[in-house]
Design a protein around this motif. Structure first.
Motif, PDB file in Angstrom:
ATOM      1  N   GLU A 119       0.832  -1.210   0.000  1.00 49.17           N
ATOM      2  CA  GLU A 119       0.000   0.000   0.000  1.00 49.17           C
ATOM      3  C   GLU A 119       0.864   1.257   0.000  1.00 49.17           C
ATOM      4  O   GLU A 119       0.585   2.215  -0.726  1.00 49.17           O
ATOM      5  CB  GLU A 119      -0.925  -0.002   1.220  1.00 49.17           C
ATOM      6  N   LEU A 120       1.915   1.265   0.806  1.00 47.34           N
ATOM      7  CA  LEU A 120       2.815   2.422   0.845  1.00 47.34           C
ATOM      8  C   LEU A 120       3.526   2.614  -0.493  1.00 47.34           C
ATOM      9  O   LEU A 120       3.731   3.747  -0.938  1.00 47.34           O
ATOM     10  CB  LEU A 120       3.832   2.274   1.978  1.00 47.34           C
ATOM     11  N   ASN A 121       3.888   1.512  -1.136  1.00 43.84           N
ATOM     12  CA  ASN A 121       4.534   1.606  -2.438  1.00 43.84           C
ATOM     13  C   ASN A 121       3.606   2.258  -3.455  1.00 43.84           C
ATOM     14  O   ASN A 121       4.048   3.089  -4.259  1.00 43.84           O
ATOM     15  CB  ASN A 121       4.957   0.211  -2.913  1.00 43.84           C
ATOM     16  N   GLU A 122       2.333   1.904  -3.422  1.00 48.91           N
ATOM     17  CA  GLU A 122       1.360   2.527  -4.329  1.00 48.91           C
ATOM     18  C   GLU A 122       1.237   4.027  -4.054  1.00 48.91           C
ATOM     19  O   GLU A 122       1.179   4.838  -4.987  1.00 48.91           O
ATOM     20  CB  GLU A 122      -0.003   1.852  -4.192  1.00 48.91           C
ATOM     21  N   VAL A 123       1.212   4.396  -2.790  1.00 45.08           N
ATOM     22  CA  VAL A 123       1.119   5.812  -2.419  1.00 45.08           C
ATOM     23  C   VAL A 123       2.345   6.566  -2.915  1.00 45.08           C
ATOM     24  O   VAL A 123       2.237   7.645  -3.507  1.00 45.08           O
ATOM     25  CB  VAL A 123       0.950   5.974  -0.895  1.00 45.08           C
ATOM     26  N   VAL A 124       3.519   5.998  -2.696  1.00 45.01           N
ATOM     27  CA  VAL A 124       4.761   6.644  -3.125  1.00 45.01           C
ATOM     28  C   VAL A 124       4.790   6.787  -4.645  1.00 45.01           C
ATOM     29  O   VAL A 124       5.205   7.831  -5.172  1.00 45.01           O
ATOM     30  CB  VAL A 124       5.992   5.870  -2.605  1.00 45.01           C
ATOM     31  N   ALA A 125       4.352   5.776  -5.360  1.00 44.27           N
ATOM     32  CA  ALA A 125       4.336   5.842  -6.822  1.00 44.27           C
ATOM     33  C   ALA A 125       3.382   6.939  -7.301  1.00 44.27           C
ATOM     34  O   ALA A 125       3.719   7.709  -8.213  1.00 44.27           O
ATOM     35  CB  ALA A 125       3.929   4.491  -7.409  1.00 44.27           C
ATOM     36  N   ARG A 126       2.200   7.040  -6.690  1.00 42.99           N
ATOM     37  CA  ARG A 126       1.252   8.103  -7.065  1.00 42.99           C
ATOM     38  C   ARG A 126       1.822   9.476  -6.745  1.00 42.99           C
ATOM     39  O   ARG A 126       1.690  10.417  -7.527  1.00 42.99           O
ATOM     40  CB  ARG A 126      -0.086   7.908  -6.348  1.00 42.99           C
ATOM     41  N   GLN A 127       2.481   9.603  -5.597  1.00 49.19           N
ATOM     42  CA  GLN A 127       3.074  10.882  -5.225  1.00 49.19           C
ATOM     43  C   GLN A 127       4.196  11.261  -6.185  1.00 49.19           C
ATOM     44  O   GLN A 127       4.338  12.432  -6.545  1.00 49.19           O
ATOM     45  CB  GLN A 127       3.590  10.838  -3.786  1.00 49.19           C
ATOM     46  N   ALA A 128       4.986  10.293  -6.609  1.00 49.03           N
ATOM     47  CA  ALA A 128       6.061  10.571  -7.567  1.00 49.03           C
ATOM     48  C   ALA A 128       5.481  11.062  -8.892  1.00 49.03           C
ATOM     49  O   ALA A 128       6.000  12.016  -9.488  1.00 49.03           O
ATOM     50  CB  ALA A 128       6.913   9.319  -7.787  1.00 49.03           C
ATOM     51  N   ASP A 129       4.395  10.435  -9.346  1.00 44.67           N
ATOM     52  CA  ASP A 129       3.742  10.877 -10.584  1.00 44.67           C
ATOM     53  C   ASP A 129       3.200  12.297 -10.421  1.00 44.67           C
ATOM     54  O   ASP A 129       3.342  13.131 -11.325  1.00 44.67           O
ATOM     55  CB  ASP A 129       2.596   9.936 -10.962  1.00 44.67           C
ATOM     56  N   LEU A 130       2.601  12.578  -9.273  1.00 45.67           N
ATOM     57  CA  LEU A 130       2.061  13.906  -9.018  1.00 45.67           C
ATOM     58  C   LEU A 130       3.175  14.941  -8.958  1.00 45.67           C
ATOM     59  O   LEU A 130       3.051  16.030  -9.534  1.00 45.67           O
ATOM     60  CB  LEU A 130       1.259  13.915  -7.711  1.00 45.67           C
ATOM     61  N   ILE A 131       4.269  14.618  -8.308  1.00 37.07           N
ATOM     62  CA  ILE A 131       5.410  15.546  -8.224  1.00 37.07           C
ATOM     63  C   ILE A 131       5.960  15.829  -9.613  1.00 37.07           C
ATOM     64  O   ILE A 131       6.271  16.981  -9.943  1.00 37.07           O
ATOM     65  CB  ILE A 131       6.494  14.982  -7.288  1.00 37.07           C
ATOM     66  N   ASP A 132       6.088  14.807 -10.444  1.00 34.96           N
ATOM     67  CA  ASP A 132       6.574  15.012 -11.818  1.00 34.96           C
ATOM     68  C   ASP A 132       5.641  15.938 -12.590  1.00 34.96           C
ATOM     69  O   ASP A 132       6.095  16.848 -13.292  1.00 34.96           O
ATOM     70  CB  ASP A 132       6.707  13.678 -12.550  1.00 34.96           C
ATOM     71  N   ALA A 133       4.341  15.720 -12.462  1.00 33.58           N
ATOM     72  CA  ALA A 133       3.373  16.574 -13.156  1.00 33.58           C
ATOM     73  C   ALA A 133       3.454  18.011 -12.642  1.00 33.58           C
ATOM     74  O   ALA A 133       3.417  18.967 -13.433  1.00 33.58           O
ATOM     75  CB  ALA A 133       1.954  16.026 -12.980  1.00 33.58           C
ATOM     76  N   LEU A 134       3.584  18.172 -11.349  1.00 31.17           N
ATOM     77  CA  LEU A 134       3.681  19.516 -10.775  1.00 31.17           C
ATOM     78  C   LEU A 134       4.984  20.203 -11.194  1.00 31.17           C
ATOM     79  O   LEU A 134       4.984  21.414 -11.455  1.00 31.17           O
ATOM     80  CB  LEU A 134       3.570  19.457  -9.251  1.00 31.17           C
ATOM     81  N   ASP A 135       6.075  19.452 -11.267  1.00 29.01           N
ATOM     82  CA  ASP A 135       7.345  20.019 -11.737  1.00 29.01           C
ATOM     83  C   ASP A 135       7.205  20.535 -13.172  1.00 29.01           C
ATOM     84  O   ASP A 135       7.689  21.627 -13.498  1.00 29.01           O
ATOM     85  CB  ASP A 135       8.467  18.978 -11.675  1.00 29.01           C
ATOM     86  N   ARG A 136       6.547  19.749 -14.021  1.00 24.33           N
ATOM     87  CA  ARG A 136       6.351  20.190 -15.412  1.00 24.33           C
ATOM     88  C   ARG A 136       5.472  21.435 -15.461  1.00 24.33           C
ATOM     89  O   ARG A 136       5.734  22.374 -16.217  1.00 24.33           O
ATOM     90  CB  ARG A 136       5.738  19.064 -16.243  1.00 24.33           C
ATOM     91  N   LYS A 137       4.432  21.466 -14.643  1.00 22.10           N
ATOM     92  CA  LYS A 137       3.535  22.609 -14.622  1.00 22.10           C
ATOM     93  C   LYS A 137       4.264  23.858 -14.115  1.00 22.10           C
ATOM     94  O   LYS A 137       4.097  24.953 -14.664  1.00 22.10           O
ATOM     95  CB  LYS A 137       2.317  22.323 -13.748  1.00 22.10           C
ATOM     96  N   ILE A 138       5.078  23.711 -13.081  1.00 22.65           N
ATOM     97  CA  ILE A 138       5.842  24.845 -12.556  1.00 22.65           C
ATOM     98  C   ILE A 138       6.808  25.363 -13.609  1.00 22.65           C
ATOM     99  O   ILE A 138       6.956  26.577 -13.786  1.00 22.65           O
ATOM    100  CB  ILE A 138       6.586  24.459 -11.261  1.00 22.65           C
ATOM    101  N   ALA A 139       7.458  24.464 -14.315  1.00 22.96           N
ATOM    102  CA  ALA A 139       8.392  24.882 -15.365  1.00 22.96           C
ATOM    103  C   ALA A 139       7.657  25.654 -16.461  1.00 22.96           C
ATOM    104  O   ALA A 139       8.140  26.692 -16.929  1.00 22.96           O
ATOM    105  CB  ALA A 139       9.109  23.667 -15.954  1.00 22.96           C
ATOM    106  N   ALA A 140       6.483  25.179 -16.857  1.00 24.43           N
ATOM    107  CA  ALA A 140       5.708  25.866 -17.886  1.00 24.43           C
ATOM    108  C   ALA A 140       5.244  27.229 -17.392  1.00 24.43           C
ATOM    109  O   ALA A 140       5.329  28.229 -18.121  1.00 24.43           O
ATOM    110  CB  ALA A 140       4.504  25.015 -18.307  1.00 24.43           C
ATOM    111  N   LEU A 141       4.772  27.299 -16.162  1.00 26.53           N
ATOM    112  CA  LEU A 141       4.313  28.580 -15.610  1.00 26.53           C
ATOM    113  C   LEU A 141       5.471  29.558 -15.439  1.00 26.53           C
ATOM    114  O   LEU A 141       5.318  30.755 -15.692  1.00 26.53           O
ATOM    115  CB  LEU A 141       3.590  28.357 -14.277  1.00 26.53           C
ATOM    116  N   THR A 142       6.616  29.058 -15.017  1.00 25.06           N
ATOM    117  CA  THR A 142       7.794  29.919 -14.886  1.00 25.06           C
ATOM    118  C   THR A 142       8.174  30.505 -16.234  1.00 25.06           C
ATOM    119  O   THR A 142       8.480  31.700 -16.349  1.00 25.06           O
ATOM    120  CB  THR A 142       8.972  29.113 -14.291  1.00 25.06           C
ATOM    121  N   SER A 143       8.137  29.677 -17.248  1.00 26.59           N
ATOM    122  CA  SER A 143       8.448  30.153 -18.594  1.00 26.59           C
ATOM    123  C   SER A 143       7.445  31.215 -19.046  1.00 26.59           C
ATOM    124  O   SER A 143       7.829  32.245 -19.605  1.00 26.59           O
ATOM    125  CB  SER A 143       8.439  28.973 -19.564  1.00 26.59           C
ATOM    126  N   GLN A 144       6.174  30.987 -18.770  1.00 27.89           N
ATOM    127  CA  GLN A 144       5.148  31.975 -19.146  1.00 27.89           C
ATOM    128  C   GLN A 144       5.340  33.283 -18.404  1.00 27.89           C
ATOM    129  O   GLN A 144       5.227  34.363 -19.002  1.00 27.89           O
ATOM    130  CB  GLN A 144       3.750  31.423 -18.862  1.00 27.89           C
TER     131      GLN A 144
END
Length: 70
Positions: A25-50
């Motif tokens: 269960e913890l592994n699933e949570v960590v995997a979802r959090q990693a995916d969310l962090i990656d998506a947020l990193d991409r969004k922050i990079a795009a917003l910073t560029s804008q």
């Protein structure tokens, strides 16, 4: 003492099964959090560029001139 051993083994097996489930269960949570962090990193990079593009467009750049005392 022999009668306690099977009960002890059963308790250990139950604990192991519970811990294995918890780890899964913890592994699933960590995997979802990693995916969310990656998506947020991409969004922050795009917003910073804008924001940088908007700043460049909105703030007039001063002309580079020599100070009057030169």
């Amino acid at each position: 003492m022999d009668t306690e051993l099977p009960a002890r083994i059963d308790r250990l097996e139950e604990q192991l099964a519970h811990q294995s489930l918890t780890i899964d269960e913890l592994n699933e949570v960590v995997a979802r959090q990693a995916d969310l962090i990656d998506a947020l990193d991409r969004k922050i990079a795009a917003l910073t560029s804008q924001v940088e593009e908007l700043e460049d467009a909105a703030i007039p750049q001063p002309a580079i001139t020599k100070p009057p005392h030169y």
